[in-house]
Design an enzyme around this catalytic site. Sequence first.
Site, PDB file in Angstrom:
ATOM      1  N   GLY A  48       3.507   1.135  17.808  1.00 30.42           N
ATOM      2  CA  GLY A  48       2.366   1.050  16.878  1.00 30.42           C
ATOM      3  C   GLY A  48       1.553  -0.218  17.037  1.00 30.42           C
ATOM      4  CG  ASP A  49      -2.863  -1.457  15.418  1.00 29.53           C
ATOM      5  OD1 ASP A  49      -3.272  -1.513  16.583  1.00 29.53           O
ATOM      6  OD2 ASP A  49      -3.466  -1.905  14.420  1.00 29.53           O
ATOM      7  CB  THR A  51       4.845  -3.267  17.735  1.00 29.25           C
ATOM      8  OG1 THR A  51       5.528  -2.650  16.656  1.00 29.25           O
ATOM      9  CG2 THR A  51       5.824  -3.832  18.730  1.00 29.25           C
ATOM     10  CG  HIS A 275      -2.944  -9.912   1.567  1.00 30.74           C
ATOM     11  ND1 HIS A 275      -1.637  -9.970   1.965  1.00 30.74           N
ATOM     12  CD2 HIS A 275      -3.540  -9.011   2.401  1.00 30.74           C
ATOM     13  CE1 HIS A 275      -1.452  -9.135   2.978  1.00 30.74           C
ATOM     14  NE2 HIS A 275      -2.590  -8.537   3.260  1.00 30.74           N
TER      15      HIS A 275
HETATM   16  C1  BG6 Z   1      -3.846  -6.484   5.884  1.00 29.81           C
HETATM   17  C2  BG6 Z   1      -4.704  -5.350   5.412  1.00 29.81           C
HETATM   18  O1  BG6 Z   1      -2.724  -6.628   5.066  1.00 29.81           O
HETATM   19  O2  BG6 Z   1      -4.608  -7.691   5.829  1.00 29.81           O
HETATM   20  C3  BG6 Z   1      -5.936  -5.222   6.287  1.00 29.81           C
HETATM   21  O3  BG6 Z   1      -3.953  -4.146   5.481  1.00 29.81           O
HETATM   22  C4  BG6 Z   1      -6.676  -6.537   6.307  1.00 29.81           C
HETATM   23  O4  BG6 Z   1      -6.788  -4.185   5.833  1.00 29.81           O
HETATM   24  C5  BG6 Z   1      -5.740  -7.672   6.676  1.00 29.81           C
HETATM   25  O5  BG6 Z   1      -7.695  -6.418   7.289  1.00 29.81           O
HETATM   26  C6  BG6 Z   1      -6.433  -9.000   6.544  1.00 29.81           C
HETATM   27  O6  BG6 Z   1      -5.591  -9.999   7.063  1.00 29.81           O
HETATM   28  P1  BG6 Z   1      -6.194 -11.294   7.752  1.00 29.81           P
HETATM   29  O7  BG6 Z   1      -5.013 -12.117   8.103  1.00 29.81           O
HETATM   30  O8  BG6 Z   1      -6.986 -10.829   8.942  1.00 29.81           O
HETATM   31  O9  BG6 Z   1      -7.097 -11.924   6.737  1.00 29.81           O
END
Ligand code: BG6
Length: 518
Positions: A48-49, A51, A275
Amino acid sequence: MDFSRQNLEKYIDTVVQGKASSADFSTEACLVEGPVEPFTIVIFGATGDLTTRKLAPALYNLYLTGAIPDSLVIVGAARSRMSHTEFRDRIKTALIGTDMSMWDRFASSLYYQSVQFNSPDSFLALSKELQTLEKGLNPKGNKIFYLAIPPSFYASVSEMLGKAGLSLENQNGNGWVRIVVEKPFGRDLKTATDLNETLHRHFGEDQIFRIDHYLAKETVQNVLMLRFANAIFEPLWSRMFIDNVQIIAAESLGVENRAEYYEEAGVLRDMFQNHMMQLLALTAMEPPSRLQPDFVQDEKSKVFRSLRPFSEWDLKESLLLGQYSSGAVDGKNVPGYREEPGVNPVSITPTFAGIRIFIDNWRWHGVPFYLVSGKRLAKKMTEIIICFKKAPHSMFRGILGEMASANILTLGIYPDEKISLSFETKNPGARVCLRSVRMDFDYRQNYNGPVLDAYEKAIIDCIQGDHMLFWRQDGVELCWSFLDPVLEDCENCADQGRRLHFYPAGSWGPEAAESFKS
Ligand code: BG6
């Protein structure tokens, strides 16, 4: 204080002029504490992506910098059939652009095993294979099982691992055993508790690592250092001096090839339940008495527990949802969300959300926290912006006819890894005029050493059994309890479609967002 000339010169160079020599800063001490034990990592979802984009580069970089031992066993596990060589070639392609000087040695640690996620025999075969591979390399049999698979398979994989005896620590040829779970941890409170129960059937809480890569970003970790390793910010860090807080995670990318997942998740599950909530907690939490995982998690949970629930009335006032339509990003025309491959042409999945949140405790009473995140915005930018109150009385009002601007402290997470403070100064010249200036700190200032990417840091912490930068289940559940009513309101109300604000790709979001913060 040592007043010798030599010491004063050093003080002026380092502190006043910021010219520290590299010898003044330890570059190595910050990488890994103590020797890392040999271990095996089994990555479910090896084709997958995640990995290829994150895990393989993270493991290779850790290997390159010597942060993980040579006697390493990496097993890619997925449903398709593939030889070890084919798997190695795949990983090699994913590493293009990296220093390949250690590739041959690293490649010899890579293996592939085809596994059917609901087949006990498949997992028994995996267990046997691991015993063979670990001989001489990982005598204790320490293991990490990394679930880089769609969440619908989490339950069966953890069940199968348990049944094959692979979850048992210090028996059955295993040393320590850890399981890493990627978000989303469920899609609401009910499914999150169900998932937890399933994991707990075979794994203890200390074996479970719920990853949130935002927590492992250097600049996100730095929020705690800034707040609690300095004495000057904390006295100002409350409703007494702060007017509002804005947490922004803007992305210029669209949904890419993840329509199937994103249609189900939308921005609230994809970015807010994890997040954004962590950024909020780090900004708002009380100082823990020690920098230990449970002490830190306890303080975060208190923040989550204090989130003011939305009433039906204030949900309309406090939540703004949007979806991108076609537009241009970086000068390139891009399709709208509904035109993306795999997306329902009448989809009402939000790709943008702004939420106004209040924290009902003494410190934050009445201070709005604005959380904003969206896809296909003008540029990628992640920042925490602390807007202080204006000076209570301006003696300059008579001359300038206006109040001075409020101070703003910006914690830049991406692309500028910085801390910057704006304040008012006098413009040079005969007349009295004010101007806003900024004092900037660049996170990499005076540091030339290696920097760990978020996934590298998360893997290292998992190997070392450190839960500090991972979610604890109570936090997961508290955040779902807060967001569930919001999601229900968005997903079940009759005028759901009408409440979605469209914005052109490449803009800063729906027009209504302009008035959202007023
Ligand atoms: C991921 C989300 O958890 O965090 C993505 O599933 C998002 O949709 C990504 O693009 C953003 O992470 P970063 O580290 O690029 O800010």
